[in-house]
Design a protein around this motif. Structure first.
Motif, PDB file in Angstrom:
ATOM      1  N   UNK A  60       0.828  -1.205   0.000  1.00  0.00           N
ATOM      2  CA  UNK A  60       0.000   0.000   0.000  1.00  0.00           C
ATOM      3  C   UNK A  60       0.864   1.258   0.000  1.00  0.00           C
ATOM      4  N   UNK A  61       0.254   2.374  -0.352  1.00  0.00           N
ATOM      5  CA  UNK A  61       0.936   3.647  -0.239  1.00  0.00           C
ATOM      6  C   UNK A  61       1.254   3.931   1.225  1.00  0.00           C
ATOM      7  N   UNK A  62       2.442   4.464   1.489  1.00  0.00           N
ATOM      8  CA  UNK A  62       2.775   4.854   2.855  1.00  0.00           C
ATOM      9  C   UNK A  62       2.634   6.364   2.980  1.00  0.00           C
ATOM     10  N   UNK A  63       2.852   6.878   4.193  1.00  0.00           N
ATOM     11  CA  UNK A  63       2.642   8.308   4.418  1.00  0.00           C
ATOM     12  C   UNK A  63       3.557   9.192   3.570  1.00  0.00           C
ATOM     13  N   UNK A  64       4.871   8.877   3.444  1.00  0.00           N
ATOM     14  CA  UNK A  64       5.712   9.712   2.569  1.00  0.00           C
ATOM     15  C   UNK A  64       5.202   9.748   1.126  1.00  0.00           C
ATOM     16  N   UNK A  65       4.704   8.618   0.633  1.00  0.00           N
ATOM     17  CA  UNK A  65       4.155   8.593  -0.728  1.00  0.00           C
ATOM     18  C   UNK A  65       2.934   9.501  -0.837  1.00  0.00           C
ATOM     19  N   UNK A  66       2.048   9.417   0.169  1.00  0.00           N
ATOM     20  CA  UNK A  66       0.850  10.249   0.155  1.00  0.00           C
ATOM     21  C   UNK A  66       1.198  11.733   0.266  1.00  0.00           C
ATOM     22  N   UNK A  67       2.179  12.045   1.123  1.00  0.00           N
ATOM     23  CA  UNK A  67       2.592  13.451   1.253  1.00  0.00           C
ATOM     24  C   UNK A  67       3.150  13.972  -0.065  1.00  0.00           C
ATOM     25  N   UNK A  68       3.889  13.131  -0.780  1.00  0.00           N
ATOM     26  CA  UNK A  68       4.423  13.534  -2.080  1.00  0.00           C
ATOM     27  C   UNK A  68       3.287  13.797  -3.063  1.00  0.00           C
ATOM     28  N   UNK A  69       2.251  12.959  -3.040  1.00  0.00           N
ATOM     29  CA  UNK A  69       1.094  13.173  -3.915  1.00  0.00           C
ATOM     30  C   UNK A  69       0.411  14.502  -3.604  1.00  0.00           C
ATOM     31  N   UNK A  70       0.267  14.803  -2.312  1.00  0.00           N
ATOM     32  CA  UNK A  70      -0.349  16.075  -1.916  1.00  0.00           C
ATOM     33  C   UNK A  70       0.470  17.245  -2.448  1.00  0.00           C
ATOM     34  N   UNK A  74      -2.348  16.457  -5.791  1.00  0.00           N
ATOM     35  CA  UNK A  74      -3.386  15.429  -5.747  1.00  0.00           C
ATOM     36  C   UNK A  74      -4.234  15.610  -4.496  1.00  0.00           C
ATOM     37  N   UNK A  75      -5.556  15.554  -4.650  1.00  0.00           N
ATOM     38  CA  UNK A  75      -6.467  15.654  -3.507  1.00  0.00           C
ATOM     39  C   UNK A  75      -6.652  14.279  -2.880  1.00  0.00           C
ATOM     40  N   UNK A  76      -6.422  14.194  -1.590  1.00  0.00           N
ATOM     41  CA  UNK A  76      -6.577  12.934  -0.860  1.00  0.00           C
ATOM     42  C   UNK A  76      -7.900  12.953  -0.112  1.00  0.00           C
ATOM     43  N   UNK A  77      -8.697  11.927  -0.300  1.00  0.00           N
ATOM     44  CA  UNK A  77      -9.963  11.804   0.405  1.00  0.00           C
ATOM     45  C   UNK A  77      -9.950  10.635   1.361  1.00  0.00           C
ATOM     46  N   UNK A  78     -11.010  10.507   2.118  1.00  0.00           N
ATOM     47  CA  UNK A  78     -11.124   9.461   3.138  1.00  0.00           C
ATOM     48  C   UNK A  78     -11.961   8.287   2.634  1.00  0.00           C
ATOM     49  N   UNK A  79     -11.678   7.118   3.222  1.00  0.00           N
ATOM     50  CA  UNK A  79     -12.389   5.895   2.824  1.00  0.00           C
ATOM     51  C   UNK A  79     -12.660   5.021   4.054  1.00  0.00           C
ATOM     52  N   UNK A  80     -12.801   5.635   5.223  1.00  0.00           N
ATOM     53  CA  UNK A  80     -12.943   5.008   6.552  1.00  0.00           C
ATOM     54  C   UNK A  80     -11.596   4.519   7.085  1.00  0.00           C
ATOM     55  N   UNK A  81     -11.560   4.151   8.345  1.00  0.00           N
ATOM     56  CA  UNK A  81     -10.325   3.682   8.974  1.00  0.00           C
ATOM     57  C   UNK A  81      -9.965   2.260   8.568  1.00  0.00           C
ATOM     58  N   UNK A  82     -10.971   1.408   8.369  1.00  0.00           N
ATOM     59  CA  UNK A  82     -10.681  -0.012   8.144  1.00  0.00           C
ATOM     60  C   UNK A  82     -11.403  -0.597   6.933  1.00  0.00           C
ATOM     61  N   UNK A 106      -5.660  14.092   8.232  1.00  0.00           N
ATOM     62  CA  UNK A 106      -5.300  15.499   8.394  1.00  0.00           C
ATOM     63  C   UNK A 106      -4.059  15.660   9.259  1.00  0.00           C
ATOM     64  N   UNK A 107      -3.932  14.826  10.295  1.00  0.00           N
ATOM     65  CA  UNK A 107      -2.750  14.897  11.152  1.00  0.00           C
ATOM     66  C   UNK A 107      -1.492  14.498  10.389  1.00  0.00           C
ATOM     67  N   UNK A 108      -1.583  13.458   9.576  1.00  0.00           N
ATOM     68  CA  UNK A 108      -0.420  12.941   8.872  1.00  0.00           C
ATOM     69  C   UNK A 108      -0.034  13.781   7.657  1.00  0.00           C
ATOM     70  N   UNK A 109      -1.025  14.334   6.967  1.00  0.00           N
ATOM     71  CA  UNK A 109      -0.755  15.029   5.713  1.00  0.00           C
ATOM     72  C   UNK A 109      -0.728  16.538   5.837  1.00  0.00           C
ATOM     73  N   UNK A 110      -1.279  17.073   6.933  1.00  0.00           N
ATOM     74  CA  UNK A 110      -1.260  18.502   7.142  1.00  0.00           C
ATOM     75  C   UNK A 110      -2.156  19.282   6.199  1.00  0.00           C
ATOM     76  N   UNK A 111      -3.208  18.640   5.703  1.00  0.00           N
ATOM     77  CA  UNK A 111      -4.164  19.309   4.820  1.00  0.00           C
ATOM     78  C   UNK A 111      -5.578  18.999   5.298  1.00  0.00           C
ATOM     79  N   UNK A 112      -6.524  19.803   4.833  1.00  0.00           N
ATOM     80  CA  UNK A 112      -7.918  19.552   5.172  1.00  0.00           C
ATOM     81  C   UNK A 112      -8.462  18.441   4.272  1.00  0.00           C
ATOM     82  N   UNK A 113      -9.126  17.465   4.880  1.00  0.00           N
ATOM     83  CA  UNK A 113      -9.707  16.343   4.135  1.00  0.00           C
ATOM     84  C   UNK A 113     -11.223  16.491   4.185  1.00  0.00           C
ATOM     85  N   UNK A 114     -11.820  16.800   3.041  1.00  0.00           N
ATOM     86  CA  UNK A 114     -13.258  17.085   3.016  1.00  0.00           C
ATOM     87  C   UNK A 114     -14.029  16.197   2.041  1.00  0.00           C
TER      88      UNK A 114
END
Length: 208
Positions: A60-70, A74-82, A106-114
């Protein structure tokens, strides 16, 4: 597979009719709640073993990968915790899945997730209310059922799986893509989107 009595009774005929791993997985995810799915997985680990190296290609994508996408826009959205199928969860669990996922992102990426996407496109009045309470601006489904009170929280979207737009020759087909986009192959959604409507709720669904 030797199942505990409670799980065997809940899965019932659906389990016996599951002829492929995919259909078996669908049966487990659709008929069991999150705690029961975890119990099922623990049972499998006790009865079977597999080469964990086989999972490397599904990393899976890890946090550094997601931060790079941001950072790349790239807009990151939510898909539930599990990835819980929300129709099988209690209202408190649905709330926790939605709010917890947004908070962690939001804590990990430092952006608003809406923006939110319902796992497997499954939603009902409880899930819609939880999405609104969690502060999501939009939420996506995979069918044409729209909540007239919260249309932005029931946005239909098209799911195009791998090879879903290939023609008979095995190459990309614009005609097949057009059929997919325009719903020619789509079956009627029969999920009970409004079945858990709570007393006093103003939800009213439509096919528009």
């Amino acid at each position: 597979v030797i199942l505990p009595t409670a799980l065997a009774e809940k899965l019932g005929d659906r389990m016996r009719q599951a002829r492929t791993p995919f259909k078996l997985t669908r049966a487990v995810l659709e008929l069991l709640d999150r705690s029961e799915v975890r119990a099922f997985l623990r049972m499998l680990r006790q009865q079977f073993s597999f080469d964990t190296s086989l999972l490397s290609e599904f990393r899976l994508l890890d946090w550094p990968m997601l931060k790079d996408l941001v950072q790349q826009g790239v807009t990151i959205g939510s898909h539930t915790k599990s990835h819980a199928l929300l129709l099988g969860e209690t209202p408190d669990q649905v709330k926790s899945e939605m709010e917890g996922s947004r908070q962690v992102l939001e804590q990990q990426l430092g952006v608003s997730v809406t923006h939110f996407a319902y796992p497997d496109g499954r939603f009902d009045a409880v899930a819609i209310d939880a999405a609104a309470a969690a502060g999501y601006r939009t939420a996506s489904t995979i069918c044409a059922h729209v909540d007239s009170a919260h249309p932005l929280l029931t946005l239909p979207r098209k799911i195009l799986w791998e090879k879903s737009c290939m023609g008979r020759s095995g190459e990309f087909s614009p005609a097949i893509l057009s059929c997919q986009v325009n719903g020619i192959f789509a079956g009627r959604c029969r999920l009970p989107h409004w079945s858990r409507q709570t007393p006093g709720s103003s939800h009213s669904g439509s096919d528009g």
